[in-house]
Design an enzyme around this catalytic site. Structure first.
Site, PDB file in Angstrom:
ATOM      1  N   LYS A  95       0.805  -1.221   0.000  1.00  0.00           N
ATOM      2  CA  LYS A  95       0.000   0.000   0.000  1.00  0.00           C
ATOM      3  C   LYS A  95       0.843   1.279   0.000  1.00  0.00           C
ATOM      4  O   LYS A  95       0.486   2.259  -0.639  1.00  0.00           O
ATOM      5  CB  LYS A  95      -0.945   0.011   1.211  1.00  0.00           C
TER       6      LYS A  95
ATOM      7  N   ASP B  96     -10.148   2.583   2.393  1.00  0.00           N
ATOM      8  CA  ASP B  96     -10.276   1.940   3.713  1.00  0.00           C
ATOM      9  C   ASP B  96     -10.907   2.879   4.734  1.00  0.00           C
ATOM     10  O   ASP B  96     -11.816   2.501   5.472  1.00  0.00           O
ATOM     11  CB  ASP B  96      -8.895   1.520   4.245  1.00  0.00           C
TER      12      ASP B  96
END
Ligand code: NAP
Length: 495
Positions: free
Chosen positions: A279, A325
């Site tokens: 990420k 997220d």
């Protein structure tokens, strides 16, 4: 189409193969083309049959009307074998030769030259080149070769890193791909079953225009993302396909993977989910490319979604980075509490854990003005995160929920298989609290069970997982996702 791997027969002779061929052709309602292969053990075959038997079997198959026979190029080159096969084929114009080459170690030295050699050796043959991809980046030579050549040909990669080459064969114009009837019957590493290829990856729907998406991860095998995104593409009959993309290694291999993608606009990759351990690299990559980065993704230091814009005016593909997220978590919280994001202002929240998920949620919560206290086993990590986002912090052993209206578990405690563990003692849970567990396997953790028993409102990790996936789907397609379908696919897999 059916391939008969006759090298697996206990009794291998002309009669058995002719009988098997007749049975295969007769047992299927509509005639399907049959490939007869008797693989040399030096190229992945089983058994240790003399060469003369293997060649006799192939000749018998041609005489009995096999649509295709597959012979290794290394053997066909030998004059005594080549002439036998040529003469058998000359009498049977309905049978075609597949000339194959395999490398079980890695890439061929010069795949282009090898392909030309195969074509020159027998121009009517279908070249089949199969090599082992030791990394997903090894697949791009196969894609390039198939993209740059015409006619009937196959270029496939073995091993888990090569799995996508088996699915993309259809998009790129490969003659066929190979799949096994069941998992035990796979004849090469990385081969999928027919059911997975046709069900999960909708093989029959793939064509040259299919747009591609995927999850970049290591490991990737357990990811639920291919199942949920492909189910949504199927439900809306979209010509889109979502792949598991096993990108192993560090930043260099990750960057090279995206470089490979951006250099090949004809692959039609349009977007990626990005997860552990990539990420942060994803964010860095997009910065280095000068692409757009969502401000909060920047603040979190992680991107879980990449979007590729087909063609900018310059002809160069552009890439953008987002983080769904935090939004997935905030939406789960606001829906669960029946409030709007602005109502989270000054709400006291206890966040347990200080890892990646905690970071995204703390960034989201502090962005809307919530009063966050971070509790973590490793106090230094809590301190660091709290300092960065202006929160309070303490060790997990000092957990206090006296003031908290919302409690969030961002640790892996309680996750399968340790389902009898909880990060929060039951006496810390009160009816006036909302308890959110980011763990989604199981959907109802011990923490949530105890919270429910004590009268608290609960929010499960599946909701956050589905929210972040739905936000990705919206970024990928511009359309809203069917969240009910996503949730049922996730729960179905967890069951
Ligand atoms: P991470 O970066 O590795 O962080 C793990 C956190 O758990 C750290 O705070 C760690 O504390 C704590 N921890 C682990 N084992 C512990 C133990 N035995 N006792 C006390 N603390 C412990 O992991 P992550 O990426 O943040 O993921 C955490 C969890 O979030 C995952 O396990 C997963 O279940 C869940 N998750 C949910 C979603 C969703 O969409 N719902 C998405 C991703 C992840 P230390 O700092 O002391 O090591």
């Amino acid at each position: 189409m059916l391939e008969l791997r006759t090298d697996y027969l206990d009794q291998l002779d002309r009669e058995s193969v002719v009988a098997l061929l007749a049975a295969a052709q007769g047992s299927i309602p509509a005639p399907v083309p049959v490939i007869v292969t008797c693989r040399d053990p030096r190229e992945g075959g089983v058994g240790n049959r003399p060469e003369s038997v293997r060649i006799e079997v192939l000749r018998a198959a041609i005489e009995a009307g096999a649509d295709f026979i597959d012979l290794e190029y290394a053997n066909f080159r030998q004059p005594q074998i080549g002439s036998k096969i040529r003469s058998a084929l000359a009498g049977r114009p309905g049978s075609r030769l597949i000339l194959s080459a395999h490398d079980f170690q890695g890439e061929f030295g010069n795949i282009r030259q090898l392909c030309r050699d195969l074509q020159q050796a027998f121009p009517d043959a279908i070249p089949k080149l199969v090599y082992t991809a030791n990394h997903i980046n090894d697949c791009f030579d196969a894609f390039d070769l198939i993209h740059q050549t015409k006619g009937d040909r196959m270029v496939l990669c073995m091993g888990q890193p090569g799995l996508i080459s088996r699915i993309l064969a259809r998009k790129l114009g490969g003659f066929v791909t190979f799949a096994s009837l069941d998992e035990q019957a796979a004849t090469a590493p990385g081969q999928l079953t027919v059911g997975t290829l046709k069900g999960l990856y909708r093989y029959d729907r793939i064509d040259a225009a299919t747009e591609l998406f995927g999850v970049i991860a290591d490991p990737v095998g357990h990811s639920l993302s291919p199942a949920i995104h492909n189910a949504c593409f199927a439900a809306q009959d979209m010509n889109r396909l979502y792949l598991p993309l096993l990108v192993q290694g560090g930043e260099a291999q990750f960057d090279q993977f995206l470089d490979n993608i951006l250099a090949r606009p004809w692959l039609d990759f349009r977007g990626f989910s990005v997860t552990i351990p990539h990420k942060h690299r994803a964010l860095k990559y997009v910065h280095a490319q000068g692409g757009f980065v969502e401000p909060l993704a920047d603040k979190i230091g992680a991107a879980n979604t990449l979007i590729i814009d087909p063609r900018a005016e310059s002809g160069v593909q552009r890439i953008r980075a987002y983080n769904t997220d935090y939004a997935g978590a905030l939406d789960a919280i606001t829906a669960g509490m029946g409030i709007e994001r602005k109502d989270l202002r000054n709400v006291p929240v206890a966040v347990v854990g200080a890892g990646g998920v905690s970071r995204a949620i703390v960034a989201g919560l502090t962005d809307v003005g919530a009063r966050v206290t971070i509790y973590n086993r490793t106090v230094d990590r809590a301190d660091e995160l709290a300092t960065e986002f202006g929160c309070q912090f303490a060790g997990l052993d000092k957990l206090s929920t006296r003031d908290a209206k919302l409690l969030i578990n961002c640790t892996s405690i309680g996750m399968h298989p340790n389902v009898n563990a909880t990060p929060v003692p039951a006496e810390c849970l009160r009816p006036d609290m909302t308890v959110f567990d980011t763990v989604y396997n199981p959907a109802e953790t011990l923490l949530l069970k105890q919270a429910r028993a004590r009268g608290a409102s609960i929010i499960d990790g599946v909701t956050m997982f589905v929210n972040q996936a739905a936000a990705q789907f919206q970024l990928f397609t511009g359309q809203p996702a069917d969240m009910g379908l996503m949730r049922s696919v996730v729960l179905g897999h967890l069951r």
